[in-house]
Enzyme design. Structure first.
Site, PDB file in Angstrom:
ATOM      1  N   LYS A  19       0.831  -1.284  -0.153  1.00 12.33           N
ATOM      2  CA  LYS A  19      -0.044  -0.067   0.088  1.00 12.33           C
ATOM      3  C   LYS A  19       0.919   1.373   0.026  1.00 12.33           C
ATOM      4  O   LYS A  19       0.640   2.138  -0.727  1.00 12.33           O
ATOM      5  CB  LYS A  19      -0.907  -0.069   1.403  1.00 12.33           C
ATOM      6  CG  LYS A  19      -1.999   0.959   1.324  1.00 12.33           C
ATOM      7  CD  LYS A  19      -3.097   0.742   2.354  1.00 12.33           C
ATOM      8  CE  LYS A  19      -2.882   0.673   3.408  1.00 12.33           C
ATOM      9  NZ  LYS A  19      -2.663   2.180   4.338  1.00 12.33           N
ATOM     10  N   GLY A  91      -5.070   7.912   5.333  1.00 16.85           N
ATOM     11  CA  GLY A  91      -4.419   8.788   5.962  1.00 16.85           C
ATOM     12  C   GLY A  91      -3.229   9.233   5.111  1.00 16.85           C
ATOM     13  O   GLY A  91      -2.608  10.035   5.011  1.00 16.85           O
ATOM     14  N   ARG A 120      -8.626  11.781  12.492  1.00 17.75           N
ATOM     15  CA  ARG A 120      -7.155  11.656  12.903  1.00 17.75           C
ATOM     16  C   ARG A 120      -6.506  12.820  12.879  1.00 17.75           C
ATOM     17  O   ARG A 120      -6.921  14.018  12.279  1.00 17.75           O
ATOM     18  CB  ARG A 120      -6.752  10.616  11.635  1.00 17.75           C
ATOM     19  CG  ARG A 120      -7.442   9.383  11.936  1.00 17.75           C
ATOM     20  CD  ARG A 120      -6.955   8.698  10.789  1.00 17.75           C
ATOM     21  NE  ARG A 120      -5.622   8.053  10.947  1.00 17.75           N
ATOM     22  CZ  ARG A 120      -4.931   7.127  10.075  1.00 17.75           C
ATOM     23  NH1 ARG A 120      -5.493   6.688   9.049  1.00 17.75           N
ATOM     24  NH2 ARG A 120      -3.724   6.850  10.275  1.00 17.75           N
ATOM     25  N   SER A 167       6.617   9.269  11.876  1.00 22.36           N
ATOM     26  CA  SER A 167       5.801   9.049  10.951  1.00 22.36           C
ATOM     27  C   SER A 167       6.127   9.093   9.462  1.00 22.36           C
ATOM     28  O   SER A 167       6.924  10.295   9.087  1.00 22.36           O
ATOM     29  CB  SER A 167       4.538  10.194  11.147  1.00 22.36           C
ATOM     30  OG  SER A 167       3.685  10.204   9.872  1.00 22.36           O
ATOM     31  N   ASP A 320       1.447  -1.532  11.847  1.00 22.27           N
ATOM     32  CA  ASP A 320       0.279  -1.652  11.222  1.00 22.27           C
ATOM     33  C   ASP A 320      -0.135  -3.216  11.322  1.00 22.27           C
ATOM     34  O   ASP A 320      -1.148  -3.429  11.309  1.00 22.27           O
ATOM     35  CB  ASP A 320       0.197  -1.745   9.715  1.00 22.27           C
ATOM     36  CG  ASP A 320       0.541  -0.178   9.358  1.00 22.27           C
ATOM     37  OD1 ASP A 320       0.051   0.686  10.098  1.00 22.27           O
ATOM     38  OD2 ASP A 320       0.991   0.114   8.232  1.00 22.27           O
TER      39      ASP A 320
HETATM   40  C1  S3P Z   1       2.186   4.702   6.027  1.00 21.57           C
HETATM   41  C2  S3P Z   1       2.681   5.241   7.039  1.00 21.57           C
HETATM   42  C3  S3P Z   1       2.291   4.646   8.536  1.00 21.57           C
HETATM   43  C4  S3P Z   1       1.605   3.383   8.412  1.00 21.57           C
HETATM   44  C5  S3P Z   1       0.486   3.574   7.320  1.00 21.57           C
HETATM   45  C6  S3P Z   1       1.187   3.792   6.118  1.00 21.57           C
HETATM   46  C7  S3P Z   1       2.893   5.229   4.922  1.00 21.57           C
HETATM   47  O1  S3P Z   1       1.716   5.885   9.221  1.00 21.57           O
HETATM   48  O2  S3P Z   1       0.864   3.126   9.689  1.00 21.57           O
HETATM   49  O3  S3P Z   1      -0.188   2.415   7.191  1.00 21.57           O
HETATM   50  O4  S3P Z   1       2.595   4.677   3.660  1.00 21.57           O
HETATM   51  O5  S3P Z   1       3.695   6.186   4.940  1.00 21.57           O
HETATM   52  P1  S3P Z   1       2.267   7.137   9.830  1.00 21.57           P
HETATM   53  O6  S3P Z   1       3.036   7.766   8.949  1.00 21.57           O
HETATM   54  O7  S3P Z   1       1.093   7.711  10.346  1.00 21.57           O
HETATM   55  O8  S3P Z   1       3.060   6.413  11.043  1.00 21.57           O
END
Ligand code: S3P
Length: 673
Positions: A19, A91, A120, A167, A320
């Site tokens: 993803k 997100g 969020r 993050s 995750d």
């Molecule tokens: C992601 C970062 C993570 C992860 C999300 C995908 C990404 O979130 O939990 O499923 O693709 O950058 P955070 O950046 O909030 O830690």
């Protein structure tokens, strides 16, 4: 009980594309100048949200198939979207694109999302972008620092971000802002977050240094004035998705599972380390580099599992996967403690509370802690109804528990897996057999085989669409009106200004990158530039030309790909020409509605005029319908295994009742195969 006897697992799974990499593959290809080929992208709801938003900025993104070319036209070509971005549940879409828009001077975008996403926290991304000079307005209630929000792009200044939440989305946002504005940025990470942005940007020729500090933190430095080169990539399979089935293999009684093409990026493999520490038997083979990422084949076999402790720098590497690890811990010997995982509270749900509440409801000894949880494993059978809060990872983690012998678990919203793993229930059924997978999804049993598809076909005005809608409602599944996709393509062709008589498939297809689809509660709808256009699509101008468009085989292929995508994700009732023959030749139930032309004309007029039509009006409409039937003749044959229903002298209610009864019988039959 979830099926008799011990659980044996066997098989090879190619879990869907990663993803995180899929979102970035689209964004980086859109920013590059030239064609990028993308293979094996994850066609899930979250990634569709990113594709839809980029389309709204003017990027021509074709339907998300397993091999397509995205023709990038450089950062400067990206425009303000004419409508708000619908970020749905994603997100990653929100935070990465906030960074991109922030760095584009003069562009403005409004970001909207579903109720989970709207809760969020967005301050973490807004603050660094504001420090760089962008304006970001939160538009919700006073003090709510989340969606909806509006991002105003500006000419930014460089920044030094300390990525306190580890993050990757915030890091990615700041890197994208720097790239879009042509300024250098530095990101300091006390705890490393996933590094796909860094790897993928370097692979595209961007000057970006990653330096480990003595203090244990990492410094990521992006140089100013960078261009992205186009690049062909194959998206490896998502280790987060693999974890569900790796856990299942570890918990099974016998057998083994193989996973192909797994992304083994060390910032993502924390769950594999945890599983191994708990005693799972893992082997990794054929490790190699592909597009800047390490990939390999993973094998997992059953073993006796022990509880463990998880915390500190390991948390971002398995964030995750913690819902699955928690469920696994409920079946291990001894206790498992998860600490330092505050971030779990601000994911698609409050995953600390939601996981602990559900485990307790099933009979597990589990305790919620401010930064994690404590779980005591047991062999006691688990039973109960899990509340996912629409969170895909909860649905899948508890789905795996539900497939284990002795457990009886139902899931309130199994369809939410479409966010990251649309074929999850089908893959589960392949591995454990439909009967066990069926128990895992309880009421939603039909979805485990492949989502249930009910195809309704018939000539013009045979009542396909309204019947299908009603049937879907009775069965509580979604309705797909494939005709609406033809209408959407027709509307955009009309908008292009070419005379309809001169339209070629090329003209019509030119508009289709602006069309995507969205799952609503009741249906699958075509969306144009991010907005539903139901009224326009039903209008007379579109109605006059839609048949012309529906005859173009290239356009039919495009509509079919959209409809198939939806049918692979969730249970659907779908109506339209060719549905039971060309689009879903394997549909579980096919119905072909017929009625004599006079009756069809009469019904159509009642619907259109809202009153009883005169005989003269019916006669005129009948003539038009007969002409239309002749034009459509090639697309109007029933499938050989279709049930033909003559509706001339039955009420719509009776028709619907009949189809619903057939559908229920089909579900029953599938459940007992
Ligand atoms: C992601 C970062 C993570 C992860 C999300 C995908 C990404 O979130 O939990 O499923 O693709 O950058 P955070 O950046 O909030 O830690």
């Amino acid at each position: 009980m979830s099926g008799p006897g011990p659980l044996t697992v066997r098989g090879r799974i190619r879990a869907p594309g990663d993803k995180s990499i899929s979102h970035r593959a689209l964004i980086f290809a859109a920013m590059a100048d030239g064609p990028s080929r993308i293979r094996d992208i994850l066609p899930s709801a979250d990634v569709h949200a990113t594709a839809g938003a980029l389309r709204a900025m003017g990027v021509a993104i074709p339907a998300l198939s397993d091999n397509f070319v995205l023709e990038g036209r450089g950062v400067a070509s990206l425009q303000s979207p004419s409508t708000a971005f619908d970020c749905a549940n994603s997100g990653t879409t929100t935070r990465l694109l906030a960074g991109l828009v922030a760095g584009l001077e003069g562009r403005v975008a409004r970001f909207e999302g579903d109720s989970s996403l709207s809760r969020r926290p967005m301050r973490r991304v807004a603050e660094p972008l504001r420090r760089m000079g962008a304006r970001i307005d939160f538009e919700g209630a006073e003090g709510h620092e989340g969606l909806p929000m509006r991002v105003f792009g500006a000419s930014l200044t460089s920044t030094h971000l300390v990525n306190a939440h580890a993050s990757a989305q915030v890091k990615g946002a700041v890197l994208l802002a720097g790239l879009a504005s042509g300024v250098g940025v530095t990101v300091e990470e006390p705890h490393a977050s996933r590094d796909h942005s860094e790897r993928m940007l370097r692979a595209r020729g961007v000057a970006l240094d990653v330096i480990a500090q003595n203090t244990g933190s990492t410094l990521i430095t992006l140089a100013s004035a960078q261009q992205l080169a186009p690049l062909d990539i194959t998206v490896p399979s998502d280790p987060s998705s693999v974890t569900f089935f790796a856990a299942l293999a570890a918990l099974a009684d016998e057998g083994e599972l193989w996973f192909e093409d797994v992304c083994l990026n060390p910032t993502r493999t924390g769950a594999f380390d945890v599983l191994q520490r708990m005693g799972a038997e893992f082997t990794i083979e054929n490790e190699q580099e592909s597009g800047g990422e390490r990939v390999g084949v993973v094998r997992v076999r059953p073993s006796v599992l022990q509880g463990t402790q998880i915390g500190g720098a390991e948390i971002p590497r398995c964030i995750d996967e913690l819902p699955m690890i928690a469920c696994l811990a409920s079946r291990a010997d001894g206790e498992t403690i998860i600490a330092d995982a505050h971030e779990l509270r601000v994911k698609e749900s409050d995953r600390i509370r939601a996981v602990v509440d559900n485990l307790r409801l099933l009979g597990v000894d589990a305790e919620e802690r401010p930064d994690g949880m404590r779980i005591v494993g047991s062999k006691r059978p688990l039973s109960g109804h899990v509340l996912t809060h629409g969170d895909h990872r909860l649905a899948m983690a508890f789905g795996i528990l539900g497939a284990l012998p002795g457990n009886h678990i139902t899931i309130d919203d199994p369809g939410c897996v479409s966010v990251s793993y649309p074929t999850f229930w089908r893959d589960l059924a392949t591995v454990v057999g439909p009967a066990r997978a069926q128990v895992a999804v309880g009421e939603f049993a039909a979805a485990v085989r492949t989502p249930l598809v009910i195809a309704i076909d018939g000539p013009a005005a045979s009542g396909k669409s309204s019947t299908a809608q009603w049937v879907a409602q009775e069965l509580d599944v979604r309705h797909v009106d494939s005709g609406a996709f033809y209408r959407a393509a027709t509307w955009l062709a009309l908008e292009s200004g070419h005379e309809p008589e001169t339209w070629t498939a090329e003209h019509v297809l030119a508009g289709t990158p602006r069309i995507t689809w969205r799952l609503t509660e009741r249906s699958v709808l075509p969306i144009i530039d991010g907005t539903e256009q139901d009224e326009v699509l039903r209008g007379a101008a579109v109605t006059r030309q839609v048949s012309r468009v529906a005859q173009m085989s290239e356009v039919r292929a495009w509509v079919n790909s959209q409809v198939r995508e939806a049918g692979a994700a969730v249970d659907v009732v779908v109506d339209g020409r060719d549905i039971g023959t060309a689009v879903f030749p394997n549909a579980a139930l096919k119905v072909f509605l017929i009625a004599d032309s006079w009756e069809r004309a009469r019904r159509r007029l009642v619907q259109r005029l809202g009153r009883r039509p005169t005989d003269a009006e019916i006669a005129e409409e009948t003539e038009a319908l007969v002409a239309r039937d002749a034009m459509d003749a090639t697309q109007s044959a029933p499938a050989r295994d279709a049930v033909t229903i003559d509706t001339t002298s039955v009420t719509q209610e009776e028709q619907v009742e009949r189809i619903v009864a057939l559908a229920r019988a089909t579900r029953e039959r599938l459940a007992h195969l």
